[in-house]
Design a protein around this motif. Structure first.
Motif, PDB file in Angstrom:
ATOM      1  N   ARG A 225       0.793  -1.231   0.000  1.00  7.27           N
ATOM      2  CA  ARG A 225       0.000   0.000   0.000  1.00  7.27           C
ATOM      3  C   ARG A 225       0.832   1.291   0.000  1.00  7.27           C
ATOM      4  O   ARG A 225       0.541   2.203  -0.743  1.00  7.27           O
ATOM      5  CB  ARG A 225      -1.015   0.032   1.154  1.00  7.27           C
ATOM      6  N   VAL A 226       1.825   1.383   0.905  1.00  5.57           N
ATOM      7  CA  VAL A 226       2.672   2.588   0.951  1.00  5.57           C
ATOM      8  C   VAL A 226       4.128   2.167   1.132  1.00  5.57           C
ATOM      9  O   VAL A 226       4.411   0.989   1.364  1.00  5.57           O
ATOM     10  CB  VAL A 226       2.282   3.544   2.110  1.00  5.57           C
ATOM     11  N   LEU A 227       5.034   3.116   1.056  1.00  8.65           N
ATOM     12  CA  LEU A 227       6.441   2.848   1.367  1.00  8.65           C
ATOM     13  C   LEU A 227       6.612   2.799   2.883  1.00  8.65           C
ATOM     14  O   LEU A 227       6.008   3.595   3.610  1.00  8.65           O
ATOM     15  CB  LEU A 227       7.344   3.945   0.805  1.00  8.65           C
ATOM     16  N   PHE A 228       7.425   1.869   3.349  1.00 10.62           N
ATOM     17  CA  PHE A 228       7.768   1.812   4.771  1.00 10.62           C
ATOM     18  C   PHE A 228       9.251   2.131   4.937  1.00 10.62           C
ATOM     19  O   PHE A 228       9.987   2.248   3.950  1.00 10.62           O
ATOM     20  CB  PHE A 228       7.431   0.422   5.333  1.00 10.62           C
ATOM     21  N   ALA A 229       9.652   2.262   6.206  1.00  8.57           N
ATOM     22  CA  ALA A 229      11.046   2.638   6.479  1.00  8.57           C
ATOM     23  C   ALA A 229      12.025   1.626   5.877  1.00  8.57           C
ATOM     24  O   ALA A 229      13.155   1.972   5.541  1.00  8.57           O
ATOM     25  CB  ALA A 229      11.256   2.788   7.984  1.00  8.57           C
ATOM     26  N   ASP A 230      11.576   0.359   5.711  1.00  7.13           N
ATOM     27  CA  ASP A 230      12.484  -0.667   5.169  1.00  7.13           C
ATOM     28  C   ASP A 230      12.263  -0.928   3.673  1.00  7.13           C
ATOM     29  O   ASP A 230      12.832  -1.860   3.110  1.00  7.13           O
ATOM     30  CB  ASP A 230      12.310  -1.975   5.949  1.00  7.13           C
ATOM     31  N   SER A 231      11.444  -0.140   3.027  1.00  9.57           N
ATOM     32  CA  SER A 231      11.165  -0.359   1.600  1.00  9.57           C
ATOM     33  C   SER A 231      12.396  -0.023   0.754  1.00  9.57           C
ATOM     34  O   SER A 231      13.121   0.925   1.059  1.00  9.57           O
ATOM     35  CB  SER A 231       9.990   0.507   1.136  1.00  9.57           C
ATOM     36  N   GLU A 232      12.580  -0.792  -0.285  1.00 12.67           N
ATOM     37  CA  GLU A 232      13.747  -0.563  -1.139  1.00 12.67           C
ATOM     38  C   GLU A 232      13.443   0.349  -2.330  1.00 12.67           C
ATOM     39  O   GLU A 232      14.344   0.896  -2.949  1.00 12.67           O
ATOM     40  CB  GLU A 232      14.274  -1.905  -1.662  1.00 12.67           C
ATOM     41  N   GLY A 233      12.175   0.481  -2.658  1.00  5.78           N
ATOM     42  CA  GLY A 233      11.795   1.251  -3.845  1.00  5.78           C
ATOM     43  C   GLY A 233      11.568   2.722  -3.531  1.00  5.78           C
ATOM     44  O   GLY A 233      11.796   3.206  -2.422  1.00  5.78           O
ATOM     45  N   GLY A 234      11.098   3.421  -4.555  1.00  3.86           N
ATOM     46  CA  GLY A 234      10.804   4.840  -4.416  1.00  3.86           C
ATOM     47  C   GLY A 234      10.386   5.384  -5.767  1.00  3.86           C
ATOM     48  O   GLY A 234      10.370   4.662  -6.772  1.00  3.86           O
ATOM     49  N   LEU A 235      10.059   6.652  -5.794  1.00  5.98           N
ATOM     50  CA  LEU A 235       9.657   7.271  -7.066  1.00  5.98           C
ATOM     51  C   LEU A 235      10.824   7.168  -8.058  1.00  5.98           C
ATOM     52  O   LEU A 235      11.907   7.689  -7.793  1.00  5.98           O
ATOM     53  CB  LEU A 235       9.281   8.742  -6.831  1.00  5.98           C
ATOM     54  N   PRO A 236      10.610   6.463  -9.174  1.00  9.28           N
ATOM     55  CA  PRO A 236      11.732   6.250 -10.104  1.00  9.28           C
ATOM     56  C   PRO A 236      12.274   7.570 -10.656  1.00  9.28           C
ATOM     57  O   PRO A 236      11.510   8.486 -10.942  1.00  9.28           O
ATOM     58  CB  PRO A 236      11.094   5.417 -11.234  1.00  9.28           C
ATOM     59  N   PRO A 237      13.597   7.655 -10.812  1.00  2.93           N
ATOM     60  CA  PRO A 237      14.203   8.874 -11.363  1.00  2.93           C
ATOM     61  C   PRO A 237      13.666   9.201 -12.758  1.00  2.93           C
ATOM     62  O   PRO A 237      13.669  10.364 -13.160  1.00  2.93           O
ATOM     63  CB  PRO A 237      15.694   8.538 -11.434  1.00  2.93           C
ATOM     64  N   SER A 238      13.194   8.192 -13.467  1.00  2.00           N
ATOM     65  CA  SER A 238      12.688   8.437 -14.829  1.00  2.00           C
ATOM     66  C   SER A 238      11.378   9.224 -14.836  1.00  2.00           C
ATOM     67  O   SER A 238      11.002   9.801 -15.860  1.00  2.00           O
ATOM     68  CB  SER A 238      12.468   7.096 -15.542  1.00  2.00           C
ATOM     69  N   GLU A 239      10.674   9.256 -13.699  1.00  3.97           N
ATOM     70  CA  GLU A 239       9.438  10.038 -13.648  1.00  3.97           C
ATOM     71  C   GLU A 239       9.772  11.528 -13.655  1.00  3.97           C
ATOM     72  O   GLU A 239      10.707  11.965 -12.974  1.00  3.97           O
ATOM     73  CB  GLU A 239       8.648   9.715 -12.375  1.00  3.97           C
ATOM     74  N   VAL A 240       9.009  12.296 -14.409  1.00  2.00           N
ATOM     75  CA  VAL A 240       9.222  13.751 -14.435  1.00  2.00           C
ATOM     76  C   VAL A 240       8.243  14.388 -13.450  1.00  2.00           C
ATOM     77  O   VAL A 240       7.033  14.318 -13.632  1.00  2.00           O
ATOM     78  CB  VAL A 240       8.989  14.329 -15.846  1.00  2.00           C
ATOM     79  N   THR A 241       8.775  14.976 -12.390  1.00  2.00           N
ATOM     80  CA  THR A 241       7.889  15.597 -11.402  1.00  2.00           C
ATOM     81  C   THR A 241       7.599  17.052 -11.782  1.00  2.00           C
ATOM     82  O   THR A 241       8.306  17.666 -12.587  1.00  2.00           O
ATOM     83  CB  THR A 241       8.522  15.598  -9.997  1.00  2.00           C
ATOM     84  N   MET A 242       6.564  17.562 -11.134  1.00  2.00           N
ATOM     85  CA  MET A 242       6.204  18.961 -11.329  1.00  2.00           C
ATOM     86  C   MET A 242       7.388  19.864 -10.972  1.00  2.00           C
ATOM     87  O   MET A 242       7.649  20.869 -11.631  1.00  2.00           O
ATOM     88  CB  MET A 242       5.018  19.274 -10.408  1.00  2.00           C
ATOM     89  N   ALA A 243       8.118  19.476  -9.925  1.00  2.25           N
ATOM     90  CA  ALA A 243       9.272  20.276  -9.495  1.00  2.25           C
ATOM     91  C   ALA A 243      10.344  20.291 -10.582  1.00  2.25           C
ATOM     92  O   ALA A 243      10.935  21.341 -10.874  1.00  2.25           O
ATOM     93  CB  ALA A 243       9.839  19.714  -8.191  1.00  2.25           C
ATOM     94  N   GLU A 244      10.596  19.139 -11.189  1.00  3.89           N
ATOM     95  CA  GLU A 244      11.627  19.083 -12.238  1.00  3.89           C
ATOM     96  C   GLU A 244      11.238  19.942 -13.436  1.00  3.89           C
ATOM     97  O   GLU A 244      12.063  20.678 -13.981  1.00  3.89           O
ATOM     98  CB  GLU A 244      11.843  17.630 -12.681  1.00  3.89           C
TER      99      GLU A 244
END
Ligand code: MG
Length: 452
Positions: A93-112
């Motif tokens: 469901r969500v990321l936890f403190a031990d999760s290995e993943g994250g928002l992939p660098p290939s995604e273009v965020t609004m900030a970028e």
């Protein structure tokens, strides 16, 4: 010649002033329900600043977060894409403190995208999109970041009793969550009582210091996610217990941000959008909020899980009012990029649309299907007033989904609380929704799962 040059310089200056790209601020509450603000009908929580923002701006009756829980909702807001496309959803469901993943660098965020257009970019608040290289705020287009890496109920300290996060008076030292500035630990464990105030001070400082360049401020608050804390000025003041206290402090924070814009003369050139990441966490009882007349809450694809407050504010540009148009957090990226004169990311499938015609010209939006996902499973779809549920499951506590064949059908105008299934009377509506779902699924390319 001299006169001509001066005239030219004046013309250029005028053009530059007129063309100054607007600033953008997104204020994002955590687990705030559809029924928790005065301007959305709460009789127990006082929110004069948000009520004023709504009165001066455009308040949405049908605004949606893109997911029923935190991490996917944030991924969708910052990318304008359904979380399944970035892989930011799944069984955990969500990321936890031990999760290995994250928002992939290939995604273009609004900030970028905004940074590429010359914007100063700042994240203040909860991140929850990954703690590893490539996924952190500074890796995803933010010049600066101040806040928590994930939820305030994660990383419980040894000996913390089960269920402590849902207490009315949770232990202040119960969690080991760190406050980070640009990725470096400032305080661990963070003193959660001070968080809303400190986020607000940072935000005001950033606004006052950003006069040279247009700016993008993304301010995802920690509260009213449990464990709940409020400053001494707010604790014990609301009728709704610590939950109400935390929301009233959040409202104060919104007021401070809008005041800073007014004082700096930036109000007319800043789009501020306020919304929530998902519905109220109802299993927290008194420490969870209210979805008002909507069914269920956080974690569910019933309306209460995903329909949230949504308020757009830009005095002089956005005509005050209330809109019933269907819109959602994934629309913010295309809207903000259009406002900034930035192109949308190339070769990227976006799920949101530019809301500018609605915001600035009061024009209706095109009809489009809205897809309700729970994790990586499509549970429901809405077109117009009609919503079909293919699967239903309460937010928490129901181990397996109920599968509906044929789908359940609700008319959200006549039946906003989703009490009456009218599928048998409207087979043609179900067929239209089924076709939209098929078109969506035929072209969907899921991203590599990140929530492992
Ligand atoms: Mg949340």
């Amino acid at each position: 010649m001299k006169v001509f040059v001066s005239f030219l310089a004046l013309l250029l200056t005028t053009t530059q002033v007129q063309a100054a790209p607007p600033n953008i601020i997104i204020l994002f509450a955590d687990d705030l329900g559809y029924g928790d603000l005065g301007c959305y009908g709460s009789p127990v929580i006082r929110t004069p600043n948000l009520d004023r923002m709504a009165a001066e701006g455009l308040r949405f009756t049908d605004f949606y977060s893109a997911a029923e829980v935190c991490t996917p909702s944030r991924a969708a807001l910052l990318t304008g894409r359904l979380p399944i496309r970035s892989g930011m959803c799944g069984d955990r469901r969500v990321l936890f403190a031990d999760s290995e993943g994250g928002l992939p660098p290939s995604e273009v965020t609004m900030a970028e995208a905004l940074k590429a257009k010359g914007y100063a970019t700042m994240h203040i608040g909860k991140w929850h999109l990954g703690i590893h290289e490539g996924s952190r705020p500074l890796d995803q287009g933010f010049d600066h970041s101040f806040g928590l890496p994930y939820s305030n109920d994660m990383d419980g300290r040894p000996g913390l009793p089960k269920g402590a996060s849902g207490l009315a008076d949770p232990p202040q030292d119960g969690w080991n969550v760190a406050l980070l500035r640009d990725g470096n630990v400032v305080e661990q464990p963070v003193n959660q009582v001070t968080l809303t105030r400190r986020y607000t001070e940072e935000a005001v400082k950033f606004i006052r210091g950003s006069k040279e360049r247009p700016f993008f401020l993304y301010l995802p608050h920690t509260f009213p996610h449990v464990p709940l804390f409020a400053s001494p000025d707010f604790k014990g003041r609301s009728r709704a217990g610590i939950y109400g206290d935390a929301v009233e402090e959040l409202d104060w924070s919104v007021g401070r941000v809008l005041d800073a814009l007014r004082q700096e003369g930036l109000a007319e050139n800043t789009l501020v959008f306020f919304t929530s990441d998902n519905g109220p966490w109802l299993i927290m009882g008194d420490q969870g909020g209210s979805a008002g007349l909507l069914k269920d809450g956080k974690g569910s694809t019933w309306e209460g899980g995903m329909r949230v407050p949504g308020i757009a504010w830009m005095p002089g540009r956005i005509k005050p009012g209330v809109t019933r148009e269907l819109a959602g957090t994934m629309d913010l990226l295309p809207t903000c990029l259009a406002l900034a004169g930035a192109g949308v990311p190339e070769k990227t499938v976006l799920d949101g649309i530019d809301l500018s015609p609605l915001l600035f010209q009061s024009k209706p939006l095109p009809e489009r299907p809205y897809f309700y996902y729970r994790g990586d499973q499509l549970f429901a779809c809405r077109i117009g007033e009609w919503k079909a549920h293919f699967k239903t499951q309460t937010g928490y506590g129901q181990p397996r989904a109920d599968v509906h064949e044929p789908a359940q059908l609700h008319h959200l105008g006549r039946d906003p609380s989703e009490k009456r299934n009218v599928a048998s009377a409207h087979p043609e509506v179900l067929e239209k929704i089924r076709e939209a779902v098929k078109r969506h699924q035929d072209h969907l390319v899921p991203g590599a799962p990140q929530l492992k």
